[in-house]
Motif scaffolding. Structure first.
Motif, PDB file in Angstrom:
ATOM      1  N   ASP A  12      46.537  39.523  39.170  1.00  0.00           N
ATOM      2  CA  ASP A  12      46.459  38.243  38.477  1.00  0.00           C
ATOM      3  C   ASP A  12      45.527  37.306  39.243  1.00  0.00           C
ATOM      4  O   ASP A  12      45.270  37.538  40.429  1.00  0.00           O
ATOM      5  N   GLU A  13      45.045  36.239  38.581  1.00  0.00           N
ATOM      6  CA  GLU A  13      44.060  35.423  39.280  1.00  0.00           C
ATOM      7  C   GLU A  13      44.667  34.420  40.260  1.00  0.00           C
ATOM      8  O   GLU A  13      44.024  34.078  41.249  1.00  0.00           O
ATOM      9  N   GLU A  14      45.931  33.979  40.037  1.00  0.00           N
ATOM     10  CA  GLU A  14      46.493  32.985  40.960  1.00  0.00           C
ATOM     11  C   GLU A  14      46.660  33.533  42.383  1.00  0.00           C
ATOM     12  O   GLU A  14      46.177  32.923  43.329  1.00  0.00           O
ATOM     13  N   THR A  35      36.060  40.507  39.347  1.00  0.00           N
ATOM     14  CA  THR A  35      37.073  40.070  38.382  1.00  0.00           C
ATOM     15  C   THR A  35      36.682  40.508  36.974  1.00  0.00           C
ATOM     16  O   THR A  35      35.504  40.677  36.691  1.00  0.00           O
ATOM     17  N   HIS A 137      41.392  44.762  33.915  1.00  0.00           N
ATOM     18  CA  HIS A 137      42.544  43.882  34.145  1.00  0.00           C
ATOM     19  C   HIS A 137      42.928  43.693  35.608  1.00  0.00           C
ATOM     20  O   HIS A 137      43.953  43.114  35.905  1.00  0.00           O
ATOM     21  N   LYS A 138      42.121  44.231  36.542  1.00  0.00           N
ATOM     22  CA  LYS A 138      42.474  44.048  37.950  1.00  0.00           C
ATOM     23  C   LYS A 138      41.430  43.189  38.656  1.00  0.00           C
ATOM     24  O   LYS A 138      40.296  43.075  38.192  1.00  0.00           O
TER      25      LYS A 138
ATOM     26  N   SER B  16      48.805  40.666  27.767  1.00  0.00           N
ATOM     27  CA  SER B  16      48.451  40.758  29.174  1.00  0.00           C
ATOM     28  C   SER B  16      46.986  41.165  29.195  1.00  0.00           C
ATOM     29  O   SER B  16      46.443  41.571  28.173  1.00  0.00           O
ATOM     30  N   TYR B  17      46.346  41.062  30.364  1.00  0.00           N
ATOM     31  CA  TYR B  17      44.927  41.426  30.428  1.00  0.00           C
ATOM     32  C   TYR B  17      44.719  42.883  30.024  1.00  0.00           C
ATOM     33  O   TYR B  17      43.784  43.213  29.303  1.00  0.00           O
ATOM     34  N   LYS B 440      40.129  36.939  27.591  1.00  0.00           N
ATOM     35  CA  LYS B 440      40.975  36.961  28.794  1.00  0.00           C
ATOM     36  C   LYS B 440      40.901  35.629  29.527  1.00  0.00           C
ATOM     37  O   LYS B 440      41.888  35.160  30.080  1.00  0.00           O
ATOM     38  N   LYS B 444      45.526  32.700  29.522  1.00  0.00           N
ATOM     39  CA  LYS B 444      46.567  31.992  30.256  1.00  0.00           C
ATOM     40  C   LYS B 444      46.883  30.641  29.628  1.00  0.00           C
ATOM     41  O   LYS B 444      47.998  30.155  29.687  1.00  0.00           O
ATOM     42  N   TYR B 450      52.360  32.251  27.194  1.00  0.00           N
ATOM     43  CA  TYR B 450      52.224  31.335  28.333  1.00  0.00           C
ATOM     44  C   TYR B 450      52.566  29.902  27.949  1.00  0.00           C
ATOM     45  O   TYR B 450      53.063  29.133  28.765  1.00  0.00           O
TER      46      TYR B 450
END
Lengths: 172, 479
Positions: A12-14, A35, A137-138, B16-17, B440, B444, B450
């Motif tokens: 996730d980005e956070e 990303t 997604h990673k 989700s991504y 994407k 969020k 979300y």
């Protein structure tokens, strides 16, 4: 040339942003972060300077404008002036549309060409990518192994919420 | 990322991504549905008709069209302007809405831009063929030649049009492809074998690094800034093909803004026609939601109202000018032998979009689909009315004639639809139809999942504030 890298994979980005901040604070140099989409604020955290592409675009725009206006003025005003109902051959308001279009065209092509060349994105190039999942997604942090304490960096990445930490030899 | 819980969600259901990639990549990776095969076959057949009629035209000459000495622009230029108009929505969505930071743009920009490119290709074919000898079309460019060099005439709006359309096509393709590169890389990294090789070639070695994304964002922003005045200039210049002439009914200063509004109007109608089919056929309802369709309908309502007031203004000014020829041109439009075209235009363009004041209709898929088709038809008639009714009765009553298209013109029109839809079907099969990376980046803040979390944290009662988020079925209640 391939080198050894420590790759921290995040989901996730956070946590990624937090990790980038912490890793840099610990004095470890980050080679690059990968990303699946543009994460805002990441370039600032990595200390990247603002891109100079806007300046390149402006220069291409100036070039396009000068080329198009001189082309039209030279062709219709100097090389072959025509008498159309006694009106002046250098009718500059008529040159506005074509000058505008050519300015836009040369700016767009020049800027995008520059972008592809500086990023080394050329048709057929192999992607230099640390993990196939970063385009999906990673999120990955790549740290050059040489000159770092690998065990400490791995522990730090794990503590900061990395899902996986690998060591790989690859070209980035 | 914070998003007010009052905003309507842009992605419904769980997400989700990884799921976004999975859902959108399946359109490329999976076998096409039988609807795709059916649509592709029909389009390819129509494209065959295009090759047939164009071939016949090239071997015989433009005399096979129904044009005559008085009406020398007919279906060809009507179709040209209609297609260019349709090609305006894509860049509007991707450029102007990017500058305005409209997040809903992300789900529809890719397919709208593709539509733009294909529509402009269809449009370009008409002046190319109208010129009679397409193999010497390079004469329109200012190239050195053996006639002294006699240069192209930069005083002519027709030449401006050459530059406007070709610049628009080029910049649209570049803009579209720059956005496509990261998504092609996504397909590449999921594939193996031949598919991997092909997508690897076309994704230019994209790696998703922070530096690449930084440059990508900067390039996108500037391209959007360039494309915004460009898209406004293109149809303005097309309108000057008419407005700078001395033909009554064409010689009006209102044309540039009126044409631009009409172009956006027809472009959005075509986008709606396409995505309503696409979201169903490709199972993308989760990403192209009823909320997307709703906002696009609002744009149709605005631009439709601008077009409607332009029609009325035009009529008023014709009377107010006190020029007998100008007055006659307009009275002849509404009550002359082509009255049916005029009233078809008025009904489809002025009355039908007004139905979108009703939220119920804006959120009713069937109604939206029908209205969007009506708008497409109406905008075609607008161009027909402007071109043919202004020409067919000129200053000299002895040369007044009627015009009707020959089978070649009709075949080429159907054929150009074939060209458009064939290209669109191929695009839908081989490229991700939704900009994955961009979706994407707004997930969020705009996915219902979300938004729910934010509301829980703030202790807001979503049931009252935004029932669509809590009860996803509400999204479909009008469908």
């Amino acid at each position: 040339m391939s080198k050894h890298y420590i790759i921290g994979v995040f989901g996730d980005e956070e946590p990624l942003l937090e990790a980038v901040k912490e890793v840099r604070a610990s004095g470890t140099r980050i080679h690059e972060v990968y990303t699946p989409f543009p994460v805002h604020g990441l370039d600032d955290l990595l200390g990247y300077k603002r891109s100079r592409l806007p300046k390149a675009a402006f220069l291409f725009g100036c070039l396009g404008f000068i080329l198009s206006i001189t082309m039209q003025a030279w062709m219709l005003g100097i090389d072959w002036p025509m008498n159309i109902g006694g009106k002046p051959p250098l009718a500059w308001p008529d040159f506005v549309p074509v000058s505008f279009e050519l300015t836009v065209l040369i700016t767009a092509l020049g800027m995008v060409g520059t972008y592809l060349v500086v990023c080394d994105f050329i048709p057929g190039n192999e992607a230099k990518i640390p993990d196939l999942r970063v385009t999906s997604h990673k999120f990955c942090i790549a740290i050059e192994r040489e000159g770092t304490n690998a065990a400490a960096v791995t522990a730090l990445l794990n503590r900061l919420g990395a899902e996986e930490v690998h060591e790989k030899e690859l070209e980035l | 990322m914070y998003e007010s819980p009052i905003r309507r969600p842009l992605i419904t259901g769980e997400t989700s991504y990884a799921k976004i990639t999975e859902d959108i990549a399946q359109t490329v990776e999976g076998k096409p549905t039988k609807w795709w095969y059916l649509g592709f076959t029909v389009s390819a057949a129509a494209l065959g008709l295009w090759f047939l009629t164009v071939g016949y035209l090239l071997f015989t000459g433009v005399g096979v069209w129904g044009l005559n000495k008085t009406v020398d622009w007919g279906w060809d230029i009507t179709n040209f302007v209609w297609w260019v108009g349709i090609g305006h929505a894509g860049t509007l969505i991707s450029a102007i809405l990017l500058l305005f930071r409209q997040k809903w743009r992300t789900a529809v920009n890719r397919s709208a831009e593709a539509m733009t490119i294909f529509a402009v290709i269809c449009a370009g074919s008409y002046p190319l063929l109208h010129a009679g000898r397409p193999w010497v079309i390079y004469w329109v460019f200012p190239l050195p030649n053996t006639y002294g060099s006699l240069w192209a005439n930069f005083n002519s709006p027709l030449l401006w049009d050459v530059f406007a359309i070709s610049t628009y096509l080029t910049v649209s393709i570049v803009f579209w492809y720059v956005g496509l590169i990261p998504d092609l890389a996504t397909i590449r990294d999921r594939a193996s074998g031949l598919r991997r090789k092909i997508y690897s070639f076309f994704s230019f070695g994209w790696n998703g690094s922070a530096k690449a994304w930084q440059r990508f964002e900067s390039v996108s922003l500037i391209l959007a800034g360039l494309a915004t005045p460009l898209v406004l200039s293109v149809h303005s210049i097309v309108s000057m093909d008419f407005a700078t002439s001395v033909v009554p009914g064409w010689h009006t200063t209102i044309f540039p803004p009126y044409f631009v509004a009409g172009a956006v109007f027809s472009g959005f109608a075509m986008v709606l026609t396409l995505i309503i089919i696409m979201r169903k056929a490709m199972r993308l309802e989760q990403y192209i939601t009823i909320n997307h369709i709703d906002v696009m309908n609002k744009i149709i309502l605005v631009t439709g109202s601008i077009v409607g007031s332009a029609y009325i203004t035009e009529f008023f000014i014709a009377w107010y000018s006190a020029v007998p020829y100008e007055r006659y041109a307009f009275i002849n439009r509404a009550f002359g032998p082509y009255w049916w075209a005029y009233w078809a235009m008025m009904t489809c363009n002025v009355i039908t979009p007004q139905l979108f004041w009703s939220q119920k209709l804006r959120r009713n898929i069937t109604a939206v689909f029908i209205i969007s088709i009506f708008v497409n038809i109406g905008m075609w008639f607008e161009r027909f009315v402007i071109i043919v009714t202004s020409l067919h009765r000129d200053y000299l009553p002895s040369s007044w004639v009627m015009y009707s298209p020959s089978w070649v013109e009709i075949g080429m029109f159907i054929g150009s639809q074939g060209l458009f839809f064939t290209l669109f079907f191929l695009f839908a099969k081989f490229a991700p139809v939704i900009a994955m990376a961009e979706v994407k980046s707004v997930a969020k803040s705009s996915a219902s999942q979300y938004i729910k979390k934010t509301a829980e944290k703030e202790g807001v009662d979503l049931k009252e504030l935004n029932p669509q988020v809590v009860v996803p079925q509400l999204m479909d209640q009008y469908e």
